[in-house]
Design a protein around this motif. Structure first.
Motif, short mmCIF file in Angstrom:
data_model
loop_
_atom_site.label_atom_id
_atom_site.label_comp_id
_atom_site.label_asym_id
_atom_site.label_seq_id
_atom_site.Cartn_x
_atom_site.Cartn_y
_atom_site.Cartn_z
N GLY A 34 1.36 8.94 -11.31
CA GLY A 34 -0.08 8.96 -11.51
C GLY A 34 -0.67 7.55 -11.50
N LYS A 35 -1.88 7.44 -11.96
CA LYS A 35 -2.60 6.17 -11.94
C LYS A 35 -2.01 5.20 -12.97
N THR A 36 -1.73 3.98 -12.52
CA THR A 36 -1.20 2.95 -13.40
C THR A 36 -2.31 2.38 -14.28
N ASP A 37 -1.99 2.13 -15.53
CA ASP A 37 -2.92 1.48 -16.46
C ASP A 37 -2.86 -0.03 -16.21
N ILE A 38 -3.92 -0.58 -15.62
CA ILE A 38 -3.98 -2.01 -15.30
C ILE A 38 -5.11 -2.65 -16.09
N GLN A 39 -4.79 -3.70 -16.83
CA GLN A 39 -5.78 -4.37 -17.67
C GLN A 39 -5.88 -5.85 -17.32
N ASN A 40 -7.12 -6.36 -17.36
CA ASN A 40 -7.42 -7.80 -17.23
C ASN A 40 -7.08 -8.36 -15.85
N ARG A 41 -7.24 -7.55 -14.82
CA ARG A 41 -7.00 -8.06 -13.46
C ARG A 41 -7.95 -9.20 -13.12
N GLU A 42 -9.09 -9.25 -13.80
CA GLU A 42 -10.07 -10.32 -13.55
C GLU A 42 -9.52 -11.70 -13.93
N ASN A 43 -8.40 -11.75 -14.64
CA ASN A 43 -7.80 -13.03 -14.99
C ASN A 43 -7.11 -13.71 -13.80
N LEU A 44 -6.93 -12.98 -12.69
CA LEU A 44 -6.29 -13.55 -11.51
C LEU A 44 -7.29 -14.41 -10.74
N TYR B 22 5.53 -2.50 -9.49
CA TYR B 22 4.29 -2.26 -10.23
C TYR B 22 3.41 -3.51 -10.29
N ILE B 23 4.03 -4.68 -10.46
CA ILE B 23 3.24 -5.90 -10.59
C ILE B 23 2.56 -6.24 -9.27
N ALA B 24 3.28 -6.11 -8.16
CA ALA B 24 2.69 -6.39 -6.85
C ALA B 24 1.52 -5.44 -6.56
N VAL B 25 1.69 -4.18 -6.90
CA VAL B 25 0.63 -3.20 -6.69
C VAL B 25 -0.58 -3.50 -7.57
N ALA B 26 -0.32 -3.85 -8.84
CA ALA B 26 -1.42 -4.12 -9.78
C ALA B 26 -2.21 -5.36 -9.37
N ALA B 27 -1.54 -6.34 -8.77
CA ALA B 27 -2.19 -7.59 -8.39
C ALA B 27 -2.79 -7.55 -6.98
N ARG C 142 0.83 -1.21 0.00
CA ARG C 142 0.00 0.00 0.00
C ARG C 142 0.86 1.26 0.00
N LEU C 143 1.97 1.23 0.73
CA LEU C 143 2.88 2.37 0.75
C LEU C 143 3.50 2.58 -0.63
N VAL C 144 3.94 1.49 -1.26
CA VAL C 144 4.51 1.57 -2.61
C VAL C 144 3.47 2.08 -3.60
N GLN C 145 2.23 1.62 -3.47
CA GLN C 145 1.14 2.07 -4.33
C GLN C 145 0.96 3.59 -4.23
N PHE C 146 1.00 4.10 -3.02
CA PHE C 146 0.86 5.54 -2.79
C PHE C 146 2.02 6.31 -3.41
N LEU C 147 3.25 5.82 -3.21
CA LEU C 147 4.42 6.51 -3.75
C LEU C 147 4.43 6.50 -5.27
N LEU C 148 4.07 5.36 -5.88
CA LEU C 148 4.03 5.29 -7.34
C LEU C 148 2.97 6.23 -7.90
N PHE C 149 1.85 6.35 -7.20
CA PHE C 149 0.80 7.27 -7.65
C PHE C 149 1.30 8.72 -7.61
N LEU C 150 2.03 9.07 -6.55
CA LEU C 150 2.57 10.42 -6.45
C LEU C 150 3.58 10.70 -7.57
N LEU C 151 4.38 9.68 -7.92
CA LEU C 151 5.44 9.87 -8.90
C LEU C 151 4.94 9.82 -10.34
#
Length: 207
Positions: A19-29, A49-54, A8-17
């Motif tokens: 912006g919002k990551t483009d994540i597609q097909n998360r429903e495949n997990l 990025y992968i850990a945050v996206a998943a 969650r901390l990494v997610q917040f920092l990446l968003f600050l740096l």
């Protein structure tokens, strides 16, 4: 849980740096069974990025032994993030057995960089071997975006695309059949890269 707090901390920092990551097909997990998340390795930023996206899926992963030997703090941090040390030059049977055990327990999933190092683009056989023994599906995933700290500061957008699950059939498989699944995984990486950016290319040569 430590893992969740860090992600969650990494997610917040990446968003600050960037912006919002483009994540597609998360429903495949999968949500009802443990799975292998397989990606090509291109940068130290990939797993972030992968850990945050998943998320909120939790993962164990392998890390080179040298990181554990570097200092006590880094050793502690990687282990708290479910990292498993592996000797790249002589991985040994545990490189397969430990992920299989984790997946069979069903408490965590497993993130693996199927190309091994950041300087090779070809899928190695370890991913499909683990999947066969653990009876777990492989979910291909590709990351494109900032690959260096400088690109992070330039606010380059991140993209994470999940692919269609690859299921290995039950029972023994020949070397040719296992190689066929390795190629299917390689093709999935190529197709996902093309969907993100048809002109994408990456220089895997060690600088």
């Amino acid at each position: 849980m430590f893992y969740n707090t860090v992600v969650r901390l990494v997610q917040f920092l990446l968003f600050l740096l960037t912006g919002k990551t483009d994540i597609q097909n998360r429903e495949n997990l999968p949500v009802d069974r443990a799975f292998i998340l397989a990606a090509p390795h291109r940068s130290w930023i990939d797993p972030l990025y992968i850990a945050v996206a998943a998320y909120p899926h939790t993962f164990a992963t392998m890390a080179k032994q040298e990181l554990f030997d570097r200092n006590r703090l880094l050793n502690w941090l990687i282990r708290k993030m479910n990292g498993i040390p592996v000797n790249r030059d002589n991985p040994g049977p545990s490189a397969i057995k430990q992920p299989v055990t984790i997946l069979k327990e069903g408490k965590m999933n497993f993130l693996i960089f199927s190309t091994g190092t950041r300087y090779d683009s070809q899928v190695k056989g370890g991913t499909t071997a683990i999947a066969r023994l653990a009876k777990a599906p492989i979910i291909p995933v590709v990351y494109q975006g900032p690959f260096t700290f400088k690109e992070l500061l330039m606010r380059k957008k991140g993209h994470v695309y999940f692919g269609t699950p690859i299921e290995l059939p039950p029972g023994p498989l020949t070397k040719e059949e296992m190689a066929g699944f390795d190629q299917e995984l390689q093709n999935s990486f190529d197709n996902l890269d093309h969907k993100i950016d048809p002109d994408f290319s990456f220089d895997y040569k060690k600088k």
